[in-house]
Design a protein around this motif. Structure first.
Motif, short mmCIF file in Angstrom:
data_model
loop_
_atom_site.label_atom_id
_atom_site.label_comp_id
_atom_site.label_asym_id
_atom_site.label_seq_id
_atom_site.Cartn_x
_atom_site.Cartn_y
_atom_site.Cartn_z
N ASP A 810 0.83 -0.93 0.04
CA ASP A 810 0.25 0.33 -0.18
C ASP A 810 0.60 1.49 0.03
N ALA A 811 1.01 2.62 -0.36
CA ALA A 811 0.99 3.72 -0.04
C ALA A 811 2.16 3.58 1.48
N GLY A 812 3.61 3.82 1.74
CA GLY A 812 3.66 3.85 2.19
C GLY A 812 4.35 2.22 3.21
N MET A 813 3.56 0.95 2.09
CA MET A 813 3.54 0.17 3.47
C MET A 813 4.32 -1.26 2.26
N PHE A 814 5.01 -1.82 2.95
CA PHE A 814 6.38 -3.01 2.34
C PHE A 814 6.32 -4.23 3.07
#
Length: 855
Positions: A810-814
């Motif tokens: 997700d946005a900024g999630m890895f």
């Protein structure tokens, strides 16, 4: 009759001998015994009477004695050879540094230390820190390193010690006569003496600059005893470690801030600034001020530049060795300094505050905060330092605290006896002096016949005993003891008896009187008629250290008791002269500090090159140096719950080793009277220790691990108008701003490794989810931290593996994963962490930011 005037007559050196003056004013002579011989042979009695000071000697020697040598073909031949050797050395056309780092010859290192032990004729040292500094400079000269020393000229030096009739230490300070010392004023291009100034509360204080030549190295010393200053300020630099806390902070302001101004005034622009202990940490503040005010660089960027060039060495794990000043004192002395730096008072104070103490400004913490590279002085001391200062990097496992270690050494030729030097010249390679840091050089020690090595030792032992007797005779005479007592000195110390040496600062943690813990047992060891033993003690206690004074008194009282009289000797006024005699002449060297409080210790390194064997607690350098065959250990590496248990265990170990190993071995002789097995240990000690525990090797380590990386980082950080400093500072500010949003979460599908069944050697995939917010994956490293589970439920002996981005969720999630193999059976634990990453960070933890997994 009253004096109404004074006439000073200085001997006139014949032109043919005028180069003696050049040698006298360069401390190169202090580690070249052949040069010393040029002076002593002119008039031995005068040489001894004047404290073996070549400058004063040349002032007072008779013209007749000079003319006698002038007419001696043998003397003049040796004189020309020594002058030729000195000139070749000073020209330095083929040095180790030039051969190995030709591209760095235009860069230099400035070395700051509160004390320098260079020679007994220049007593501006108190103990091991100063001796180390002096040896550091000498090896820098020998290796051809571009190097400048910065210190303070203490006109009253460190105190002379007297032990009175009651056994108490008395201290005496006397002013040094600069005209009689190997020291000269520094002049500017206008022929004026160089003077620098430092602002202190309500006034400006000035200091004259002196220079000392140490081979190819120059040492600059500041001296406030000049007319521009008030009477009180003229005394500011009078005494080493003297005065109250006000004097201490003023001296350290001069050492750090004044030292930087000396370099600037002389036009010296070092690439590296090495702070030897925290006394000089204010140097970092002055470097910051210059960048902020003179280069118009913001503080955050200036800090990057300063960190690149600053190296810090901590030398002690003892609290008293880490200077702290009350916050109110810092306010008084630096109330206008944070304004010059463009930061707040709070930000300024945070540079030197220890997490557990917000009332005192800690000089070691300041140095650790500002320096990009920092080290302890032995492997164990590095670990101890990481423990003590773990809270400077909160959240970081102790073993990863960015304090490395470089083990101390000694300047071999300064401490090597001429007798052993000639032995080495005879049996080692011709160029052994230039290659003394190479192991292969010392393997040829076995070529020395046992009988010849033992004979050389016995000669040195006899000289040492004669010297000690002379000192004791003076000591007793000064104390007004009866003639019978003075005459007894002539029979004190048996040249044939096993002689133990203990000489060092009498700090309480060094436990000088530990050997007397069981008085009856050591008395029996000392008085064995077939195998007698004797002990020589020497050392000074700091004037303010009352418990250390009590130890001196205790040893003195024991030395006068029946059963110990004549077997236990306490010699007063420990200095480099006495140290040199002892480290060259005793049989074994006793060292029993309270582990792990000995940072390194170097006296044991001085004895091994002279064939003397170490008998020491496994602390400091001896942890690394002891191999089971080159000496003896006291105790082991056990950590005790209290001091009583430790003292009992260590003293018991000491007695057992003396009774069962050391004493019998010493008296086990062959038909020629040679203790062959003992000599075998002497040889093993020399072979295994001499190549490694010298300052040549130590400086090579500093070059490789500290100086060259600092030079290269400084080159990059100042290039293109400090563009890297600007970029790195901006990047750090961005990371700090958004770091609170970073989170690490264990992968729900596989978050319990302990429940995961796996065969040894099988590849295991471990994953986690990381929320980075505004921060890009390229600006962090996500790490798997794993290892066996200890009894306390914590991970032991951890291994660290970098994890790789598997996918963006997700946005900024890895999602990050790593693959590991566990080869041994058992239970393992793991966790995850995120740390900032930039290729130009000096060390991965320099920002002090670590985010661990959220359960």
């Amino acid at each position: 009759m009253y004096l109404i005037g004074k006439i000073t007559v200085t001997a006139v050196l014949p032109d043919e001998l005028k180069r003696l003056r050049d040698i006298a004013y360069n401390l190169w002579w202090s580690w070249n015994s052949e040069a010393i011989d040029l002076f002593r042979e002119i008039d031995l009695d005068l040489w001894k009477r004047l404290g073996k000071n070549p400058v004063r000697f040349l002032q007072e020697v008779s013209q007749k004695k000079l003319e006698i040598k002038l007419n001696s073909p043998d003397y003049m031949q040796r004189y020309r050879e020594i002058v030729k050797k000195f000139d070749a050395y000073m020209e330095g056309k083929d040095t180790w540094f030039k051969r190995n780092h030709p591209d760095k010859l235009n860069q230099s290192i400035a070395y700051f230390s509160a004390e320098f032990g260079l020679s007994e004729v220049l007593p501006i040292y108190s103990g091991g820190l100063g001796i180390l500094s002096g040896d550091h400079c000498k090896s820098a000269s020998d290796l051809g390193i571009p190097f400048t020393g910065i210190g303070i000229f203490y006109k009253q030096g460190y105190f002379s010690q007297r032990i009175n009739l009651e056994g108490w230490q008395e201290t005496n300070f006397s002013a040094l006569n600069t005209s009689q010392l190997p020291i000269k004023p520094v002049y500017n291009e206008r022929g004026e003496e160089v003077v620098i100034s430092v602002e202190l509360p309500g006034r400006v204080v000035y200091a004259k600059v002196w220079q000392v030549f140490i081979g190819r190295v120059k040492l600059y010393l500041m001296d406030t005893d000049i007319e521009q200053n008030s009477p009180n300020d003229r005394m500011l630099t009078a005494r080493l470690y003297g005065g109250d806390q006000e004097t201490r902070i003023q001296q350290e302001i001069f050492l750090g801030i004044g030292g930087i101004r000396v370099l600037e005034t002389l036009g010296i622009e070092p690439s590296v600034y090495h702070m030897n202990e925290g006394h000089s940490a204010f140097a970092g503040l002055e470097l910051l001020r210059k960048l902020v005010q003179e280069k118009d660089i913001p503080f955050s960027q200036a800090k990057e530049v300063v960190a690149s060039s600053l190296v810090f060495t901590t030398h002690t794990p003892v609290p008293a060795g880490n200077d702290v000043f009350p916050i109110e004192m810092i306010d008084r002395y630096f109330y206008n300094f944070w304004v010059k730096l463009g930061i707040s008072r709070h930000e300024f104070l945070n540079l030197g505050l220890k997490v557990s103490d917000n009332q005192n400004f800690n000089m070691t913490v300041l140095a650790l905060t500002l320096a990009g590279r920092k080290n302890g002085v032995s492997e164990l001391h590095g670990a101890v330092s990481r423990n003590i200062f773990n809270n400077v990097w909160p959240g970081l496992p102790e073993d990863e605290v960015p304090i490395s270690h470089i083990t101390n050494g000694i300047h071999t030729l300064t401490w090597l006896s001429p007798k052993f030097k000639s032995l080495y010249a005879k049996y080692l390679d011709n160029d052994w002096e230039e290659r003394l840091f190479e192991k292969e050089v010392w393997d040829k020690i076995d070529n020395i016949p046992d009988e010849e090595l033992w004979e050389a030792h016995c000669v040195l032992k006899a000289k040492m005993i004669n010297f000690v007797r002379e000192k004791l005779r003076e000591q007793k005479t000064q104390n007004g003891e009866p003639m019978d007592s003075i005459r007894e000195v002539d029979t004190l110390l048996d040249p044939g008896a096993l002689t133990i040496g203990f000489a060092r600062r009498f700090a309480t943690y060094k436990r000088a009187n530990l050997i007397f813990r069981n008085a009856a047992r050591i008395e029996k060891i000392l008085n064995n008629p077939q195998m007698p033993v004797q002990i020589i003690f020497a050392g000074k206690a700091h004037p303010a250290d009352r418990p250390a004074h009590e130890i001196i008194k205790n040893i003195n009282d024991i030395a006068r008791q029946e059963g110990f009289k004549g077997k236990v000797i306490l010699v007063e006024n420990y200095n480099m002269t006495l140290a040199r005699k002892l480290v060259q002449g005793v049989d074994i060297w006793l060292n029993n500090p309270r582990r792990p409080l000995e940072a390194s210790g170097t006296s044991g390194q001085k004895v091994c090159i002279n064939g003397i064997i170490n008998f020491s607690v496994l602390d400091g350098w001896w942890c690394e140096g002891y191999n089971g065959k080159n000496g003896w250990a006291i105790g082991d590496d056990t950590f005790y719950p209290n001091e009583v248990s430790q003292d009992n265990a260590d003293s018991e170990s000491m007695y057992n080793t003396l009774e069962n190993l050391i004493v019998p071995l010493f008296y086990d002789r062959d038909e020629k009277g040679v203790p062959v097995k003992w000599v075998g240990i002497m040889k093993e000690s020399i072979k295994s220790l001499a190549y490694k525990y010298n300052t040549h090797r130590m400086l090579q380590d500093y070059i490789a691990k500290m100086y060259i990386p600092s030079m290269e980082r400084t080159d990059r950080i100042v290039r293109n108008g400090f563009s890297l400093a600007r970029d790195l500072s901006g990047w750090k500010q961005f990371i700090e701003k958004h770091w609170s949003n970073v989170q690490v979460m264990a992968d729900k599908a596989m978050n319990q490794l302990m429940q995961h069944k796996s065969m040894s050697g099988e590849t295991i995939k471990i994953s986690t989810t990381v929320s980075l917010g505004e921060i890009q994956p390229s600006s962090v490293k996500v790490e798997l931290y794993y290892g066996g589970i200890g009894k306390n439920g914590m991970i032991e002996n951890p291994e660290i593996q970098e994890m790789q981005v598997e996918e963006k969720l997700d946005a900024g999630m890895f999602r990050y994963s790593a693959y590991i193999q566990l080869l041994e059976g058992g239970e393992y634990g793991y966790t995850f962490r995120v740390i900032p990453y930039h290729p130009e960070l000096i060390n991965k933890f320099e920002m002090g930011l670590v985010r661990w997994v959220v359960q």
